[in-house]
Design a protein around this motif. Structure first.
Motif, PDB file in Angstrom:
ATOM      1  N   ARG A   1       0.844  -1.194   0.000  1.00 15.86           N
ATOM      2  CA  ARG A   1       0.000   0.000   0.000  1.00 15.86           C
ATOM      3  C   ARG A   1       0.885   1.252   0.000  1.00 15.86           C
ATOM      4  O   ARG A   1       1.705   1.431   0.900  1.00 15.86           O
ATOM      5  CB  ARG A   1      -0.905  -0.005   1.229  1.00 15.86           C
ATOM      6  CG  ARG A   1      -1.909   1.131   1.296  1.00 15.86           C
ATOM      7  CD  ARG A   1      -2.787   0.914   2.510  1.00 15.86           C
ATOM      8  NE  ARG A   1      -3.718   1.987   2.730  1.00 15.86           N
ATOM      9  CZ  ARG A   1      -4.581   2.020   3.754  1.00 15.86           C
ATOM     10  NH1 ARG A   1      -4.601   1.029   4.628  1.00 15.86           N
ATOM     11  NH2 ARG A   1      -5.418   3.027   3.905  1.00 15.86           N
TER      12      ARG A   1
ATOM     13  N   GLU B   1      -9.362   5.991   0.696  1.00 15.42           N
ATOM     14  CA  GLU B   1      -9.123   5.462   2.041  1.00 15.42           C
ATOM     15  C   GLU B   1      -9.924   4.180   2.255  1.00 15.42           C
ATOM     16  O   GLU B   1      -9.397   3.183   2.772  1.00 15.42           O
ATOM     17  CB  GLU B   1      -9.525   6.512   3.070  1.00 15.42           C
ATOM     18  CG  GLU B   1      -9.373   6.080   4.511  1.00 15.42           C
ATOM     19  CD  GLU B   1      -9.882   7.143   5.477  1.00 15.42           C
ATOM     20  OE1 GLU B   1     -10.022   6.826   6.661  1.00 15.42           O
ATOM     21  OE2 GLU B   1     -10.158   8.272   5.045  1.00 15.42           O
TER      22      GLU B   1
ATOM     23  N   GLN C   1      -8.380   1.445   0.378  1.00 18.98           N
ATOM     24  CA  GLN C   1      -6.985   1.240   0.761  1.00 18.98           C
ATOM     25  C   GLN C   1      -6.039   1.387  -0.434  1.00 18.98           C
ATOM     26  O   GLN C   1      -5.088   0.618  -0.609  1.00 18.98           O
ATOM     27  CB  GLN C   1      -6.803  -0.120   1.429  1.00 18.98           C
ATOM     28  CG  GLN C   1      -7.611  -0.268   2.708  1.00 18.98           C
ATOM     29  CD  GLN C   1      -7.305  -1.549   3.466  1.00 18.98           C
ATOM     30  OE1 GLN C   1      -6.673  -2.469   2.958  1.00 18.98           O
ATOM     31  NE2 GLN C   1      -7.755  -1.616   4.699  1.00 18.98           N
TER      32      GLN C   1
ATOM     33  N   ARG D   1      -2.071   5.237   1.818  1.00 28.57           N
ATOM     34  CA  ARG D   1      -2.220   5.798   3.162  1.00 28.57           C
ATOM     35  C   ARG D   1      -1.719   7.244   3.101  1.00 28.57           C
ATOM     36  O   ARG D   1      -0.596   7.497   2.685  1.00 28.57           O
ATOM     37  CB  ARG D   1      -1.434   4.972   4.179  1.00 28.57           C
ATOM     38  CG  ARG D   1      -1.578   5.469   5.616  1.00 28.57           C
ATOM     39  CD  ARG D   1      -0.911   4.515   6.608  1.00 28.57           C
ATOM     40  NE  ARG D   1      -1.752   3.351   6.887  1.00 28.57           N
ATOM     41  CZ  ARG D   1      -1.511   2.131   6.448  1.00 28.57           C
ATOM     42  NH1 ARG D   1      -0.448   1.895   5.708  1.00 28.57           N
ATOM     43  NH2 ARG D   1      -2.314   1.128   6.750  1.00 28.57           N
TER      44      ARG D   1
ATOM     45  N   GLU E   1      -3.432  -1.682  11.764  1.00 26.45           N
ATOM     46  CA  GLU E   1      -3.602  -0.232  11.738  1.00 26.45           C
ATOM     47  C   GLU E   1      -3.148   0.416  13.048  1.00 26.45           C
ATOM     48  O   GLU E   1      -2.648   1.545  13.046  1.00 26.45           O
ATOM     49  CB  GLU E   1      -5.068   0.115  11.468  1.00 26.45           C
ATOM     50  CG  GLU E   1      -5.294   1.539  10.991  1.00 26.45           C
ATOM     51  CD  GLU E   1      -4.670   1.809   9.642  1.00 26.45           C
ATOM     52  OE1 GLU E   1      -4.393   2.999   9.354  1.00 26.45           O
ATOM     53  OE2 GLU E   1      -4.442   0.857   8.862  1.00 26.45           O
TER      54      GLU E   1
END
Length: 262
Positions: free
Chosen positions: A149, A182, A185, A188, A241
């Motif tokens: 990501r 968001e 995903q 970030r 997270e």
């Protein structure tokens, strides 16, 4: 998005040409940096340049990050308003499409020497950052390469403005796309303010990145970039997270230091 080089022009380098991937997953990390005229005060732009140089060295020295992280830089400020960089090479106000890209492997990253002037076209820079990341991911997929990501880190020390330097709410046009990204995903997003805090400025960052926003007193660019490295390592490790939240919480807790000189 980017003009084809003329016969007498040197072509842009292609990411990883002649570089052995060793099948490493790529981790795109894009720095979207404010270089507007307000950074000319209190030694801020010098602090940013120094931090970028040290950070580039730290990436090379860290085997895990050096093998996986790809770095791109977009600055907002200057006479052109936006500048896309491939390492220390300015590409202009737009970004090349795959197979060319602003992203370079961390072990090859040489930061640009930035100068402070111009206005704060935050909305345009962030939109371009999102496009650059999307194009790079698509290019990696087309080559059969995998990626973590991506991270986008927006750093600013002032209000977002229009081309005349007046405060602008144009960034709000990005909010639906940011919320969808968001949710899916796609990347970030970190939104960080540095320097003297102005009324309402923290609210802009909170709107852009509800989970990862902070206003840091002074210009702790070194600590900020270190936090981005920690986040990259957490991404490589498949962290939950909560670990990213703790990394950012530690960064926010240092907000009392490095005050702007009187």
């Amino acid at each position: 998005m980017f003009p084809t080089p003329q016969p007498d022009e040197a072509p842009l380098p292609v990411p990883y040409m002649g570089f052995e991937f060793d099948s490493a997953q790529r981790l795109p990390l894009l720095l979207c940096l404010d270089t507007s005229s307000s950074l000319s005060q209190h030694g801020a732009i010098d602090a940013l340049n120094s931090a970028l140089t040290s950070w580039a060295t730290s990436l090379v020295d860290d085997m895990a990050l050096s093998a996986a992280v790809d770095v791109a830089v977009i600055t907002f400020g200057g006479s052109d308003g936006i500048t896309v960089w491939q390492g220390c090479t300015p590409l202009g106000t737009t970004a090349p499409e795959w197979p060319h890209s602003p992203f370079v492997p961390a072990h090859e990253f040489r930061p640009p020497v930035l100068r402070a002037n111009g206005v704060t076209l935050l909305d345009r820079a962030l939109r371009l950052a999102m496009e650059v990341v999307a194009d790079y991911k698509a290019g990696l997929r087309a080559e059969g390469l995998t990626y973590y990501r991506p991270q986008i880190c927006v750093v600013t020390d002032g209000y977002p403005s229009d081309i005349r330097g007046n405060f602008s709410y144009a960034y709000r046009e990005l909010l639906p796309d940011l919320r969808k990204a968001e949710e899916e995903q796609r990347f970030r997003l970190f939104a960080v303010g540095v320097g003297e805090r102005h009324t309402g400025a923290e609210g802009v960052l909170q709107e852009l990145a509800p989970h990862y926003n902070a206003w840091l007193d002074g210009f702790p660019f070194a600590e900020l970039l270190t936090a981005m490295s920690h986040s990259a390592k957490a991404t490589q490790g498949g962290a939950a997270e909560a670990e990213f939240q703790e990394i950012f919480a530690r960064l926010k807790r240092r907000r009392g230091g490095g005050q702007v000189p009187a």
